[in-house]
Scaffold this active site. Sequence first.
Site, PDB file in Angstrom:
ATOM      1  N   SER A 159       0.847  -1.195   0.000  1.00  0.00           N
ATOM      2  CA  SER A 159       0.000   0.000   0.000  1.00  0.00           C
ATOM      3  C   SER A 159       0.878   1.238   0.000  1.00  0.00           C
ATOM      4  CB  SER A 159      -0.884  -0.003   1.253  1.00  0.00           C
ATOM      5  OG  SER A 159      -1.471   1.255   1.484  1.00  0.00           O
ATOM      6  N   TYR A 185       0.212   0.040  10.745  1.00  0.00           N
ATOM      7  CA  TYR A 185      -0.165  -0.353   9.387  1.00  0.00           C
ATOM      8  C   TYR A 185       0.981  -0.078   8.423  1.00  0.00           C
ATOM      9  CZ  TYR A 185      -2.750  -0.490   4.969  1.00  0.00           C
ATOM     10  OH  TYR A 185      -3.171  -0.773   3.687  1.00  0.00           O
TER      11      TYR A 185
END
Length: 316
Positions: A159, A185
């Site tokens: 990501s 994350y």
Amino acid sequence: MTLIRTPFGPRSTAAEVAAGTDMSGKRAIVTGASSGIGVETARALAATGAEVTLAVRDLVAGAAVAADITEATGNKEVRVAHLELADQSSVAAFVSAWEGPLHVLVNNAGVMALPELRLTPEGWETQFAVNHLGHFALAVGLHRALSAAGGARVVSVSSSGHLFSPVVFDDIHFGFRPYDPWLAYGQSKTANILFAVGAAARWADDGIAVNAIAPGSVPTNLVRHLGRPSGVTLEDGLRKTVEQGAATSVLLAVSHLLEGTSGRYFADCAEALPVPRRPSMAPVTAEFMNGVAAYALDPANADRLWEESARMTGVY
């Protein structure tokens, strides 16, 4: 090193990048294939004629998706298998049950921005455990099957969130620093890229190509815990449909255009440009979304992560 470009772009769909590709007789696994871009990734692979296994936590949801894909594509070789990436025993069971060669592995499943620190029974931060360690154990466990396929491909779904944080090796599991959902994350997504770098170096002689990708901003169940980090907004036009979000995964999984490509990071169906430093976060531009941090491609970081991951999981 010349950056790789393809005829496809940010609005291309998974079906478009897979069109004309014949994967009959080949086998693929897609993790997290019961929702979001995992469904569209599996659908596009099934449309090429490949045997596709949906590796999912929820077998009921997975079976419904498999039936829908079979109806849409006519491919009756769409299977469902249980996989809980936060549970190393589940990963080991999945690996043990797999027989024969594996041509495509798409490490797609993930969790994002858990609002509070959650630890697995091993004491691992959950985002790192699911997004990286589970997939690490899965891919390494399936190495023999990938090697047997001859020319296998592994896609590690990362990501643009990797730009929020490198892997903080001295405190991966937030034992000392305050927990932050986005830093957690971010380092897990950096780990997804470093895995590709490390695996590409280790598995080149086995004919296994390993690359990482960013799907882009796609409204799926992944964002159910939180919105974007405070102060972060997206430029108009950057959000994608799930069909568009799955395109880069499918491109790296099947396209002849990327034959021999390994150890790289792609976004919008093209190799990502380096981001020298994190820019202002408001608004987030396409250049930022599609960029890659140097720390995520660093071979020394990849080696350190590989060693740490093997030590933690016991999978070598």
